[in-house]
Write an enzyme that holds these catalytic residues in place. Structure first.
Site, short mmCIF file in Angstrom:
data_model
loop_
_atom_site.label_atom_id
_atom_site.label_comp_id
_atom_site.label_asym_id
_atom_site.label_seq_id
_atom_site.Cartn_x
_atom_site.Cartn_y
_atom_site.Cartn_z
N GLU A 8 39.20 53.84 43.90
CA GLU A 8 40.59 54.19 43.59
C GLU A 8 40.64 55.40 42.67
O GLU A 8 41.60 56.17 42.67
CB GLU A 8 41.30 52.99 42.94
CG GLU A 8 42.81 53.04 43.06
CD GLU A 8 43.50 51.72 42.74
OE1 GLU A 8 44.21 51.18 43.60
OE2 GLU A 8 43.33 51.22 41.62
N HIS A 22 18.25 40.11 53.57
CA HIS A 22 18.22 39.34 54.82
C HIS A 22 19.45 39.63 55.66
O HIS A 22 19.80 38.87 56.56
CB HIS A 22 18.11 37.85 54.49
CG HIS A 22 16.88 37.55 53.69
ND1 HIS A 22 15.67 37.24 54.26
CD2 HIS A 22 16.66 37.61 52.35
CE1 HIS A 22 14.76 37.07 53.32
NE2 HIS A 22 15.33 37.30 52.15
N LYS A 63 52.25 50.68 50.25
CA LYS A 63 53.31 49.80 49.74
C LYS A 63 54.63 50.13 50.40
O LYS A 63 55.39 49.23 50.80
CB LYS A 63 53.45 49.98 48.22
CG LYS A 63 52.35 49.33 47.43
CD LYS A 63 52.64 49.45 45.95
CE LYS A 63 51.43 49.05 45.14
NZ LYS A 63 51.53 49.42 43.74
O1 G6P Z 1 48.84 45.36 37.49
P1 G6P Z 1 49.78 45.71 38.59
O2 G6P Z 1 50.85 46.65 38.16
O3 G6P Z 1 50.35 44.47 39.22
O4 G6P Z 1 48.96 46.47 39.67
C1 G6P Z 1 47.94 45.90 40.39
C2 G6P Z 1 47.22 46.93 41.23
O5 G6P Z 1 48.10 47.38 42.23
C3 G6P Z 1 48.22 48.70 42.59
O6 G6P Z 1 48.48 48.79 43.93
C4 G6P Z 1 47.22 49.71 42.13
O7 G6P Z 1 46.71 50.51 43.14
C5 G6P Z 1 46.11 49.13 41.32
O8 G6P Z 1 45.52 50.14 40.58
C6 G6P Z 1 46.62 48.05 40.43
O9 G6P Z 1 45.56 47.57 39.64
#
Ligand code: G6P
Length: 522
Positions: free
Chosen positions: A324, A353, A456
């Protein structure tokens, strides 16, 4: 390479964190003094950038943020006295909260004491805590048994909640989300809430939130009067949050040595601040990556092979930290670079293995990072006269390392004395800094993740389309093509996949098979 030359290189290049008993041996990567000389200017710039980052520069320019995970284990380095106080206060509250739970001063409303810990979070809000819980935990000793919900899989929820079973009333729920708006985490929290509701209990009196002040999660926890709220700051990235409350609270509740974790990270930070590439283990790692990849994304993958069951989740944790951070389309100057470093691996000797055949004989598209643990642990029983199971494990590591070298495959060997809080803290800090240095050398911002947003947004669009598809279903069976046409939706394939999903879950009726299937209201 002749054995004597290998021995000499080993002596020249070995460096580490003596206070923690950690060493990094890059001698089998195959780079020479000329390479170190050639890369010295880029590395010098990376050291300077890291110094500026630690001093509070806006090291994440795209998001206009500082990057402060190094302050978490040495709060005196925080750029302002207020930040220092906030960090110290949060760490103190973590310890005090865990002590109150362990001593029974904080008790669940259902009675008794807290026996289980349900951590709800995903990505950086789960991978570090899961890695540390598995590396350092001991079910026979830990005051709270840890469980994790790190997805939005209803079957996964049921499995974990089923394992907690009758102890749900004595389960402390820790919901972690930096943004406080991640759907998977919200859904996991709702699953925990529903399970508690079903036995007449409320979530709030046995829940804790770790999130940024003012986030949706923070507001919810405040409104419902959750047991406690712990801070995340915008200057701590999820993937570098193990030494914030995100990692410290679950570890402290599990009864793990949080001070040791912080100290190991701090000692590693001290050793990796040194501007001398031959004495800095994080620089040795970053140079190894640079040598293997030539600074190009996709050139070679990093196969992480800890020869220790307790470190199984290390590669999973590193996948997020490295991929990331480094997987970026554009560099800092906005040029298309398609950077990245692929990480995979589980543990040795198990993987010998499975896929090590290809590493030894097949595509030359990787380098290995072995993690060697000196103390075998467990029972020292002999499996043959004079030979223990631990001797086998160690022998397999050295054997595979030699076999890879014979095949011209590079490897780095990281050695720790034992898997304890200090060495785990040091391993986390070592890779955090190696990522930072490498990112500087190849010119990318290691601290944002613009690509994740695209997925997302696409998922949100799919859910919006699903709602339209459900609305369009009627009593007359229609094919996916007919339904898509009725909706004016060009994405027929997505409509079809949604209909299959709805039908499989009793929310649409289907007749026939495949792309000719006809769907009606369920
Ligand atoms: O801690 P949060 O805001 O719920 O995020 C949780 C995760 O989701 C995202 O999609 C990011 O890409 C991550 O870097 C992050 O750790």
């Amino acid at each position: 390479m002749a054995a004597s030359a290998a021995w000499q290189r080993y002596g020249e290049l070995l460096c580490g964190v003596p206070e923690v008993g950690l060493t990094v041996d890059p001698s089998r990567m195959g780079y020479d003094g000329a390479f170190v000389e050639r890369t010295a200017p880029a590395l010098a710039r990376a050291f300077e950038a890291m110094d500026a980052l630690e001093a509070g520069a806006l090291a994440n320019p795209d998001e206009g943020r500082r990057v402060g995970h190094y302050w978490l284990r040495d709060p005196a380095r925080a750029p302002t006295p207020e930040l220092r106080r906030e960090i110290e206060e949060a760490a103190r509250r973590v310890q005090a909260f865990a002590a109150d739970v362990h001593a029974g001063r904080l008790r669940p409303p259902a009675g008794g004491r807290f026996t289980d810990l349900l951590c709800v979070g995903i990505g950086g809000s789960a991978l570090g805590p899961m890695f540390v819980a598995d590396a350092l935990g001991d079910p026979a000793r830990d005051p709270l048994r840890p469980h994790f919900l790190d997805n939005t899989d209803p079957d996964g929820f049921a499995r974990v909640l089923g394992a907690i079973g009758p102890r749900l009333g004595q389960t402390l729920v820790v919901v972690t989300s930096k943004s406080g708006g991640t759907p998977e985490t919200r859904n996991g929290m709702l699953a925990a809430r529903a399970a508690l509701d079903a036995v007449g209990l409320a979530l709030g009196p046995q829940a804790v939130a770790i999130t940024q002040a003012g986030s949706p999660m923070d507001e919810l926890a405040r409104r419902e009067g959750w047991l406690a709220r712990f801070p995340m700051w915008d200057w701590v990235g999820g993937r570098t949050s193990e030494t914030s409350a995100v990692g410290l609270l679950p570890a402290a509740l599990q009864g793990l040595d949080v001070e040791g974790l912080l100290e190991g990270a701090r000692r590693c930070d001290e050793a990796t601040r040194v501007h001398d590439p031959r004495r800095n283990p994080a620089a040795a790692l970053a140079l190894s990556w640079l040598f293997a990849t030539g600074g190009k994304g996709g050139a070679k993958a990093m196969v992480v092979l800890p020869y220790k069951d307790r470190l199984l989740l290390f590669s999973r944790y590193l996948q997020q930290l490295v991929m990331e951070s480094l997987g970026k389309r554009l560099d800092l100057a906005g040029r298309r670079v398609d950077q990245g470093l692929t990480v995979y691996g589980n543990k040795g000797s198990t993987d010998q293995h499975a896929y090590v055949q290809q590493l030894r004989d097949g595509a030359d598209d990787f380098f290995a990072v072995f993690v060697r643990v000196l103390e075998s642990g467990g029972a020292p029983a002999e499996v043959e006269p004079g030979v223990t199971a631990g001797d086998y494990l160690h022998g397999f590591l050295l054997g595979t390392r030699a076999a890879l070298a014979e095949g011209g495959r590079g490897s780095v060997t990281i050695t720790v004395r034992r898997v304890d809080a200090r060495s785990v803290g040091a391993l986390v800090a070592l890779f955090e800094r190696a990522v930072g240095l490498y990112a500087s050398m190849v010119g990318v911002n290691a601290y944002h993740q613009p690509g994740v947003e695209a997925g997302k947004k696409a998922a949100a669009a799919v859910l919006a389309l699903q709602a339209r598809v459900v609305g369009a279903l009627g009593p007359t069976p229609r094919t996916s093509e007919e339904l898509a046409a009725a909706l004016g939706e060009p994405e027929v394939e997505t409509v079809h996949l949604l209909l299959e999903h709805l039908a499989a879950n009793g929310r649409a009726r289907s007749e026939g098979e495949g792309i000719g299937a006809r769907f009606s209201a369920g």
